[in-house]
Enzyme design. Structure first.
Site, PDB file in Angstrom:
ATOM      1  N   ASP A 168      -7.159   2.373  24.635  1.00 46.65           N
ATOM      2  CA  ASP A 168      -6.637   1.984  23.331  1.00 46.65           C
ATOM      3  C   ASP A 168      -6.516   3.243  22.452  1.00 46.65           C
ATOM      4  OD1 ASP A 168      -6.118  -0.729  21.712  1.00 46.65           O
ATOM      5  OD2 ASP A 168      -7.177   0.632  20.367  1.00 46.65           O
ATOM      6  N   TYR A 296      -4.375   2.881  11.976  1.00 43.04           N
ATOM      7  CA  TYR A 296      -3.002   2.590  12.388  1.00 43.04           C
ATOM      8  C   TYR A 296      -2.017   3.186  11.394  1.00 43.04           C
ATOM      9  CZ  TYR A 296      -4.514  -0.773  15.941  1.00 43.04           C
ATOM     10  OH  TYR A 296      -5.068  -1.353  17.048  1.00 43.04           O
ATOM     11  N   HIS A 352      -7.819  -5.116  28.897  1.00 46.73           N
ATOM     12  CA  HIS A 352      -7.725  -4.025  27.928  1.00 46.73           C
ATOM     13  C   HIS A 352      -9.064  -3.363  27.643  1.00 46.73           C
ATOM     14  CE1 HIS A 352      -5.946  -1.807  24.631  1.00 46.73           C
ATOM     15  NE2 HIS A 352      -6.825  -2.298  23.787  1.00 46.73           N
TER      16      HIS A 352
END
Length: 379
Positions: A168, A296, A352
């Site tokens: 990630d 982000y 993930h």
């Protein structure tokens, strides 16, 4: 040079009492007939988690566990950084730094650290803005800043050559470390590899196998309606943050949906309820849901986010572990085009959150990667 100091986790009882009050007084949205995960977090599932949180969960357990591993804090590259440091008893152990992503935390590594210590001196870094490394309080804390902080932590610990691993956001941080800190990062390993192909290179596009093509299609289908979180956190993280930092149920609803969507759930969510709550607590007790989401936004604005174009190449030896339910499926040929790929593996289970879901598989693959590095005399 700044020196790390021990940080023993010991949250005040008043904070835990406040959390229980908020959980007990949660106001639930009106349900509709037949609603399940297709509308977002399933309310029945979330209510079961909150009930466990209220009546059975023990935060002191995870405090003791983290403190026993070796919990430290320092200032690294201008950021507060909390990390775990577990040295191996093997005198020939290889230094290894692990970097998590969102919506994870260093909790992802608690079950795998004992397995990794057989071959590695393990450092698990809580990214600036996450958990006890946060919250951040200034602009510009993007993925490059996180990589600088990770590199500084390793330098402070006296590790001058080491392996970096991540998935990630940790995969982007690890890529940055391999590309820009190759004087100290001897090799990298990732379970989520960012390497978009040159669409003007027909040979590279044609090198994708049928199995890899099917994996890409399947992953794309799972993500068709699951990208709204990225747009929100990349543009207006603070609008979201007011709810996440004020309501533990709101926080759980936002984060747990991704564990359901991104894990390999063929046999149910492969992470215990206690561990899912441990991870939530690292956001709740530190009030870092907003600063975590802000990574982000800062990275998108800086051009080093998940969707940003990358034209570089990683020359240090690279290991790539493919998990079947990972949301980004990168073909081997594409990986080898942008990385010095020396180790490639395909697991039969996992998604993930590889280390969190399948610690034994994750640790075994890193051990195999260590063997490759030793054969190549990297260490």
């Amino acid at each position: 040079m700044t020196h790390p100091e021990p940080l023993l986790l010991a949250v005040d009882d008043a904070e835990l009492d406040d959390l229980r009050r908020r959980l007990a007084g949660a106001r639930w949205p009106t349900e509709i007939d037949g609603a399940n995960w297709d509308y977002g977090t399933d309310q029945g599932f979330l209510k079961s988690v909150v009930d466990h949180w209220l009546h059975h969960y023990d935060w002191r357990r995870v405090e003791s566990e983290v403190n026993a591993v070796g919990s430290f804090v320092t200032e690294a590259a201008g950021q507060r950084v909390h990390f775990l440091h577990a040295r191996s008893e093997d005198s020939n152990a290889i230094p290894l730094v692990l970097t998590h992503g969102w919506p994870g935390s260093i909790v992802e590594f608690l079950d795998v650290i004992p397995l990794l210590r057989r071959r590695f001196h393990v450092v698990a870094v809580s990214m600036p803005g996450y958990g006890f490394s946060g919250p951040t309080r200034q602009r510009g804390v993007d993925s490059a800043a996180v990589a600088a902080a990770v590199a500084d932590v390793m330098a402070q610990l006296g590790y001058h050559r080491y392996v970096a691993q991540g998935g990630d956001w940790g995969a982007i941080v690890t890529r940055h470390l391999g590309e820009h800190y190759s004087d100290r990062v001897a090799a990298i390993h990732t379970n989520m590899l960012f390497a978009s192909p040159d669409h003007n290179d027909p040979e590279l596009l044609a090198a994708m196998t049928e199995t890899e093509q099917a994996a890409i299609v399947a992953a794309a289908q799972r993500m068709t309606d699951g990208m709204a979180y990225l747009n929100q956190q990349s543009t207006r993280p603070h609008s979201l943050g007011f709810g996440l930092d004020d309501s533990p149920v709101g926080l759980a609803g936002w984060i747990l949906e991704k564990f359901h969507a991104w894990c390999d759930t063929r046999d149910g969510i492969p992470i215990s309820t206690d561990r899912l709550i441990d991870n939530l607590m690292f956001y709740w007790l530190t009030a870092t849901a907003t600063s975590a989401a802000r990574l982000y936004c800062e990275s998108a604005r800086a051009g080093n986010g998940a969707l940003s174009k990358w034209a570089g190449r990683v020359e240090v030896p690279t290991g790539y572990a493919v998990y079947p339910y990972e949301i980004l499926q990168t073909p081997r040929a594409w990986a080898a085009h942008r990385y010095n790929l020396v180790h490639y593996s395909v697991a039969d289970r996992g998604g993930h959150f590889a280390a969190f879901e399948q610690p034994a598989i994750f640790a075994a693959d890193l051990a195999a990667f260590a063997d490759v590095l030793l054969e190549r005399q990297v260490f």
